[in-house]
Write a protein that holds these residues in place. Structure first.
Motif, PDB file in Angstrom:
ATOM      1  N   SER A  48       0.841  -1.196   0.000  1.00  0.00           N
ATOM      2  CA  SER A  48       0.000   0.000   0.000  1.00  0.00           C
ATOM      3  C   SER A  48       0.870   1.238   0.000  1.00  0.00           C
ATOM      4  O   SER A  48       2.025   1.202   0.432  1.00  0.00           O
ATOM      5  CB  SER A  48      -0.897   0.034   1.253  1.00  0.00           C
ATOM      6  OG  SER A  48      -1.703  -1.111   1.356  1.00  0.00           O
ATOM      7  N   ARG A  51       0.516   6.787   2.510  1.00  0.00           N
ATOM      8  CA  ARG A  51      -0.671   7.439   3.072  1.00  0.00           C
ATOM      9  C   ARG A  51      -1.781   6.437   3.348  1.00  0.00           C
ATOM     10  O   ARG A  51      -2.460   6.517   4.378  1.00  0.00           O
ATOM     11  CB  ARG A  51      -1.162   8.534   2.125  1.00  0.00           C
ATOM     12  CG  ARG A  51      -0.194   9.694   2.007  1.00  0.00           C
ATOM     13  CD  ARG A  51      -0.686  10.733   1.038  1.00  0.00           C
ATOM     14  NE  ARG A  51       0.328  11.760   0.820  1.00  0.00           N
ATOM     15  CZ  ARG A  51       0.213  12.754  -0.056  1.00  0.00           C
ATOM     16  NH1 ARG A  51      -0.890  12.850  -0.797  1.00  0.00           N
ATOM     17  NH2 ARG A  51       1.177  13.643  -0.198  1.00  0.00           N
ATOM     18  N   ALA A  52      -1.968   5.496   2.440  1.00  0.00           N
ATOM     19  CA  ALA A  52      -3.008   4.489   2.658  1.00  0.00           C
ATOM     20  C   ALA A  52      -2.679   3.625   3.866  1.00  0.00           C
ATOM     21  O   ALA A  52      -3.575   3.240   4.635  1.00  0.00           O
ATOM     22  CB  ALA A  52      -3.175   3.623   1.416  1.00  0.00           C
ATOM     23  N   TYR A  55      -3.586   5.634   6.929  1.00  0.00           N
ATOM     24  CA  TYR A  55      -5.046   5.654   7.070  1.00  0.00           C
ATOM     25  C   TYR A  55      -5.538   4.332   7.641  1.00  0.00           C
ATOM     26  O   TYR A  55      -6.416   4.294   8.519  1.00  0.00           O
ATOM     27  CB  TYR A  55      -5.691   5.921   5.715  1.00  0.00           C
ATOM     28  CG  TYR A  55      -7.207   5.894   5.732  1.00  0.00           C
ATOM     29  CD1 TYR A  55      -7.939   7.058   5.936  1.00  0.00           C
ATOM     30  CD2 TYR A  55      -7.905   4.704   5.544  1.00  0.00           C
ATOM     31  CE1 TYR A  55      -9.329   7.033   5.952  1.00  0.00           C
ATOM     32  CE2 TYR A  55      -9.275   4.669   5.568  1.00  0.00           C
ATOM     33  CZ  TYR A  55      -9.995   5.840   5.769  1.00  0.00           C
ATOM     34  OH  TYR A  55     -11.359   5.797   5.804  1.00  0.00           O
ATOM     35  N   GLU A  56      -4.980   3.230   7.166  1.00  0.00           N
ATOM     36  CA  GLU A  56      -5.429   1.909   7.609  1.00  0.00           C
ATOM     37  C   GLU A  56      -5.128   1.692   9.088  1.00  0.00           C
ATOM     38  O   GLU A  56      -5.942   1.112   9.822  1.00  0.00           O
ATOM     39  CB  GLU A  56      -4.762   0.835   6.760  1.00  0.00           C
ATOM     40  CG  GLU A  56      -5.301  -0.555   6.984  1.00  0.00           C
ATOM     41  CD  GLU A  56      -4.721  -1.569   6.021  1.00  0.00           C
ATOM     42  OE1 GLU A  56      -4.890  -2.772   6.289  1.00  0.00           O
ATOM     43  OE2 GLU A  56      -4.087  -1.179   5.025  1.00  0.00           O
ATOM     44  N   HIS A 210      -7.103   6.744  -3.885  1.00  0.00           N
ATOM     45  CA  HIS A 210      -6.712   6.160  -2.593  1.00  0.00           C
ATOM     46  C   HIS A 210      -5.983   4.839  -2.842  1.00  0.00           C
ATOM     47  O   HIS A 210      -6.477   3.955  -3.540  1.00  0.00           O
ATOM     48  CB  HIS A 210      -7.950   5.931  -1.727  1.00  0.00           C
ATOM     49  CG  HIS A 210      -7.629   5.411  -0.363  1.00  0.00           C
ATOM     50  ND1 HIS A 210      -6.988   6.161   0.588  1.00  0.00           N
ATOM     51  CD2 HIS A 210      -7.856   4.191   0.212  1.00  0.00           C
ATOM     52  CE1 HIS A 210      -6.839   5.462   1.689  1.00  0.00           C
ATOM     53  NE2 HIS A 210      -7.355   4.253   1.486  1.00  0.00           N
ATOM     54  N   ASN A 211      -4.800   4.727  -2.292  1.00  0.00           N
ATOM     55  CA  ASN A 211      -3.935   3.564  -2.514  1.00  0.00           C
ATOM     56  C   ASN A 211      -3.720   3.304  -4.001  1.00  0.00           C
ATOM     57  O   ASN A 211      -3.797   2.162  -4.463  1.00  0.00           O
ATOM     58  CB  ASN A 211      -4.492   2.315  -1.827  1.00  0.00           C
ATOM     59  CG  ASN A 211      -3.441   1.226  -1.681  1.00  0.00           C
ATOM     60  OD1 ASN A 211      -2.243   1.511  -1.670  1.00  0.00           O
ATOM     61  ND2 ASN A 211      -3.884  -0.013  -1.581  1.00  0.00           N
ATOM     62  N   ASP A 215      -8.676   0.235  -4.167  1.00  0.00           N
ATOM     63  CA  ASP A 215      -9.556   0.191  -3.011  1.00  0.00           C
ATOM     64  C   ASP A 215     -10.974  -0.089  -3.495  1.00  0.00           C
ATOM     65  O   ASP A 215     -11.420   0.464  -4.505  1.00  0.00           O
ATOM     66  CB  ASP A 215      -9.503   1.512  -2.244  1.00  0.00           C
ATOM     67  CG  ASP A 215     -10.207   1.416  -0.904  1.00  0.00           C
ATOM     68  OD1 ASP A 215      -9.561   1.009   0.077  1.00  0.00           O
ATOM     69  OD2 ASP A 215     -11.403   1.747  -0.837  1.00  0.00           O
ATOM     70  N   TYR A 255       0.611   8.833  -5.293  1.00  0.00           N
ATOM     71  CA  TYR A 255       0.229   7.502  -5.766  1.00  0.00           C
ATOM     72  C   TYR A 255       1.493   6.756  -6.158  1.00  0.00           C
ATOM     73  O   TYR A 255       2.585   7.327  -6.249  1.00  0.00           O
ATOM     74  CB  TYR A 255      -0.757   7.573  -6.939  1.00  0.00           C
ATOM     75  CG  TYR A 255      -0.173   8.056  -8.248  1.00  0.00           C
ATOM     76  CD1 TYR A 255       0.079   7.162  -9.291  1.00  0.00           C
ATOM     77  CD2 TYR A 255       0.102   9.400  -8.466  1.00  0.00           C
ATOM     78  CE1 TYR A 255       0.600   7.596 -10.501  1.00  0.00           C
ATOM     79  CE2 TYR A 255       0.614   9.854  -9.671  1.00  0.00           C
ATOM     80  CZ  TYR A 255       0.866   8.941 -10.683  1.00  0.00           C
ATOM     81  OH  TYR A 255       1.385   9.373 -11.883  1.00  0.00           O
TER      82      TYR A 255
END
Length: 413
Positions: A48, A51-52, A55-56, A210-211, A215, A255
């Motif tokens: 990932s 940032r993802a 977040y996770e 996102h990711n 996602d 990304y």
């Protein structure tokens, strides 16, 4: 997502769970992730973006913080055995959703990791198990062995993945077993008159990228009122041009490469078929698994329009004229079957109401903004999610504790 709150003081209050010590096990994992997340974050960055991964971890902490309140809200009965087919993404968050929180009422839990992230899942389990010590078992058994040795004897089975694979497993279960399927949806993103186009474009980029587009909440279809199309595309492309590419470990990268097998190839095939409709991006580097964020503008959508599921940075945009016709389309045929979530920007209350009958709807915000690991989530499309006890099938938003409480009367109380 904002920083997770401290563990609630309610944990010190007595609660009827199979083993009260399991609350302490969840607390130990929560404190580990909040206090020293480095090893877990580094592991997640193998699959990932930086940032993802952050977040996770925050989403997982928040879910563990809400575990007791979730249990007290739904009061699931005791489940002797629970088996889980884990997804290939959001591995930490899924570990909390389908293993840690259910460990409050399930005696034994066994899970099979996705083959694409088997190594990462094994290392993550070892990291977390050192803190929780719960009867959660990872097995690398084959699909057939897992079905025979763990799924068929289980009281509850959780399956995350493709609908066609879930449908191969479901008929092999016995009446009375609770089977929870969690898939994906079209998740249409609608831009209607009155929308703040700059915000809509920013939010579109946030959720679709996102990711790096990998996602399940990413919209596979963007529907823009035809008078707004050019202005929205300008705003969208401006946002995309400002994005920075980099490795997953780069905290400043917006990304990165596409990780998952098949996702890059499937997205590239879509771009090849629709190359004349590409208005931004389109470059694919197969050696580096890099795909530029790409915007494709197609024909107005109809109930027969095929909408692929993208696990890559692809913006599939169409214009629409009549909101009533769009509402009819998005609640018909395959859109009904894949009904999970929807987002509406602007002034379109009738359209939002129509979508709300089939999906979880957000207005002027993304589905990520309402992500809550302690609440039911999903829609009313069978290819998106369903619950069955082998006799009846319920297509409804899914939360394991709620499903057990409402649909597994055999669970001990």
């Amino acid at each position: 997502m904002s920083s997770a709150p401290a563990w609630p003081t309610a944990l010190d209050e007595p609660v009827q769970v199979p083993d009260p010590g399991r609350l302490e096990a969840l607390r130990a994992v929560r404190d580990f992730l909040a206090g020293d997340p480095g090893a877990v974050h580094d592991l997640l960055c193998e699959i990932s973006t930086h940032r993802a991964a952050g977040y996770e971890i925050e989403a997982t902490i928040a879910t563990l913080d809400g575990a007791l309140a979730e249990f007290e809200t739904y009061r699931p009965g005791r489940v002797p055995r629970l088996a889980v087919y884990m997804p290939s993404n959001v591995v930490l968050y899924s570990y909390a959703l389908y293993l840690l929180v259910p460990a409050l009422y399930a005696d034994r839990l066994v899970f099979r990791p996705s083959s694409q992230v088997k190594d990462q899942m094994g290392r993550l389990h070892r990291l977390l198990a050192a803190h929780h010590g719960l009867p959660i078992e990872l097995t690398n058994a084959s699909q057939r062995e897992f079905l025979r040795e763990h799924v068929r004897p289980a009281d509850v089975v959780v399956f995350t993945g493709a609908y066609r694979n879930a449908e191969q497993i479901r008929p092999q279960l016995s009446p009375g077993q609770l089977f929870l399927f969690l898939g994906s949806g079209v998740n249409p993103f609608v831009v209607a008159p009155g929308a703040d186009l700059a915000k809509a474009a920013r939010d579109a980029v946030e959720i679709r990228m996102h990711n790096a587009g990998q996602d399940c909440l990413g919209p596979d279809l963007f529907c823009v009122q035809e008078d707004l199309l050019d202005a929205f595309l300008d705003a969208l492309v401006t946002e995309l041009k400002a994005l920075r590419y980099g490795p997953y470990t780069d905290p400043d990268a917006d990304y990165g490469p596409v990780f998952y097998d098949g996702a890059l190839e499937e997205a590239a095939q879509f771009l090849a078929r629709n190359r004349r409709n590409i208005v931004h991006g389109g470059h694919v580097d197969f050696r580096e698994r890099r795909m530029e964020p790409t915007v494709v503008v197609g024909e107005e959508v109809t109930p027969r329009t095929p909408v692929p599921e993208f696990f890559a940075p692809v913006f599939n945009v169409v214009a629409y004229r009549d909101p009533e016709a769009l509402a009819a389309t998005l609640t018909t045929a395959v859109f009904t079957e894949r009904a999970l979530g929807s987002s509406v920007y602007g002034d379109a209350p009738a359209l939002a109401d129509a979508l709300r009958r089939r999906t979880t709807v957000t207005v002027d915000t993304t589905l990520l903004s309402i992500d809550d690991g302690n609440a039911p989530f999903g829609g009313y499309g069978r290819m998106a999610n369903y619950i069955t006890d082998g006799t009846e099938i319920w297509t409804e938003p899914v939360l394991v504790s709620k499903a057990v409480a409402e649909h597994l009367p055999a669970a001990g109380r």
